[in-house]
Write an enzyme that holds these catalytic residues in place. Sequence first.
Site, PDB file in Angstrom:
ATOM      1  N   THR A 156       2.079   3.019  -2.628  1.00  0.00           N
ATOM      2  CA  THR A 156       1.592   3.990  -3.621  1.00  0.00           C
ATOM      3  C   THR A 156       0.255   4.573  -3.168  1.00  0.00           C
ATOM      4  O   THR A 156       0.021   5.781  -3.279  1.00  0.00           O
ATOM      5  CB  THR A 156       1.484   3.326  -5.007  1.00  0.00           C
ATOM      6  OG1 THR A 156       2.771   2.817  -5.343  1.00  0.00           O
ATOM      7  CG2 THR A 156       1.044   4.316  -6.066  1.00  0.00           C
TER       8      THR A 156
ATOM      9  N   GLU B 230       8.620   4.648  -6.179  1.00  0.00           N
ATOM     10  CA  GLU B 230       9.569   3.624  -6.640  1.00  0.00           C
ATOM     11  C   GLU B 230      11.016   4.114  -6.494  1.00  0.00           C
ATOM     12  O   GLU B 230      11.851   3.946  -7.393  1.00  0.00           O
ATOM     13  CB  GLU B 230       9.285   3.231  -8.108  1.00  0.00           C
ATOM     14  CG  GLU B 230       7.866   2.739  -8.369  1.00  0.00           C
ATOM     15  CD  GLU B 230       7.595   1.318  -7.895  1.00  0.00           C
ATOM     16  OE1 GLU B 230       8.510   0.665  -7.335  1.00  0.00           O
ATOM     17  OE2 GLU B 230       6.448   0.862  -8.074  1.00  0.00           O
TER      18      GLU B 230
ATOM     19  N   GLY C 134       0.801  -1.237   0.000  1.00  0.00           N
ATOM     20  CA  GLY C 134       0.000   0.000   0.000  1.00  0.00           C
ATOM     21  C   GLY C 134       0.825   1.275   0.000  1.00  0.00           C
ATOM     22  O   GLY C 134       0.321   2.340   0.359  1.00  0.00           O
TER      23      GLY C 134
ATOM     24  N   TYR D 210       5.415 -11.719  -8.812  1.00  0.00           N
ATOM     25  CA  TYR D 210       5.675 -11.485  -7.388  1.00  0.00           C
ATOM     26  C   TYR D 210       4.448 -11.785  -6.540  1.00  0.00           C
ATOM     27  O   TYR D 210       3.315 -11.571  -6.985  1.00  0.00           O
ATOM     28  CB  TYR D 210       6.046 -10.016  -7.158  1.00  0.00           C
ATOM     29  CG  TYR D 210       7.348  -9.610  -7.802  1.00  0.00           C
ATOM     30  CD1 TYR D 210       8.563  -9.833  -7.167  1.00  0.00           C
ATOM     31  CD2 TYR D 210       7.363  -9.012  -9.063  1.00  0.00           C
ATOM     32  CE1 TYR D 210       9.761  -9.455  -7.758  1.00  0.00           C
ATOM     33  CE2 TYR D 210       8.563  -8.635  -9.661  1.00  0.00           C
ATOM     34  CZ  TYR D 210       9.758  -8.861  -8.997  1.00  0.00           C
ATOM     35  OH  TYR D 210      10.941  -8.491  -9.580  1.00  0.00           O
TER      36      TYR D 210
END
EC number: 2.7.1.21
Length: 189
Positions: A27, A93, A25, A177
């Site tokens: 972003t 990021e 969470g 992932y």
Amino acid sequence: MFIEPILKGDRRGWIEVICGSMFSGKTEELIRRLKRVEIAHLKAEIFKPSIDTRYDDQKIVSHDENRIHSTPIDNSQTILLLAQNVDVVGIDEAQFFDDQIPTVCEQLALKGMRVIVAGLDMDYQGKPFGQMPNLLAIADYITKLHAICVVCGNIANVSYRKINTGPRVLLGEKNIYEPRCRICAQLKD
Ligand SMILES: Nc1ncnc2c1ncn2[C@@H]1O[C@H](COP(=O)(O)OP(=O)(O)OP(=O)(O)O)[C@@H](O)[C@H]1O
Ligand SMILES: Cc1cn([C@H]2C[C@H](O)[C@@H](CO)O2)c(=O)[nH]c1=O
Ligand SMILES: [Zn+2]
């Protein structure tokens, strides 16, 4: 819950780092803070590394499709050029940025800006990722978020990669992932 200080008086800046595994969470939390900045009528600029083209070139988008406008850039120094006369700088990021990113954040904070940085604290092997440890060291405020382990339902802090070898940088989603707790991350499957 993060309660932000208010930018006022002699406008001291600061650095907030939001870290955690994939799907934790980060972003979403970055977008939540930046939407509150908009509500306060403050000016924000948001940056992401241009290699991160997930979902959209010009926006940061959460796994839940929550989105906000951003500028993709190659070099962290570009942030200093593009973030003039703003109150708040958002960076997503951050693990993919070059080694100047901590210095850039420090300079922005010294100029009186609020800097909100989100990034993966660990790579798929559980190793500190890129400049994230250095950003965490200089941060004024740190938020560590957790996903839910897809195997056992406990708190997850590892971004388990289904292809468990190869280069550190491998962009991907749920296809590659999954968040796991440290015990389930040891399972071979
Ligand atoms: N196993 C899971 N645990 C928690 N959230 C999950 C999981 N799988 C999907 N999600 C969704 O992912 C959302 C978080 O997405 P977000 O994009 O904010 O994560 P992130 O930490 O920024 O991930 P990334 O590092 O991949 O960018 C949650 O609100 C939830 O809807
Ligand atoms: C955990 C991990 C994620 N990533 C990528 C997958 C996603 O595209 C992005 C995180 O949102 O980072 C890597 O490149 N290497 C890693 O070790
Ligand atoms: Zn587990």
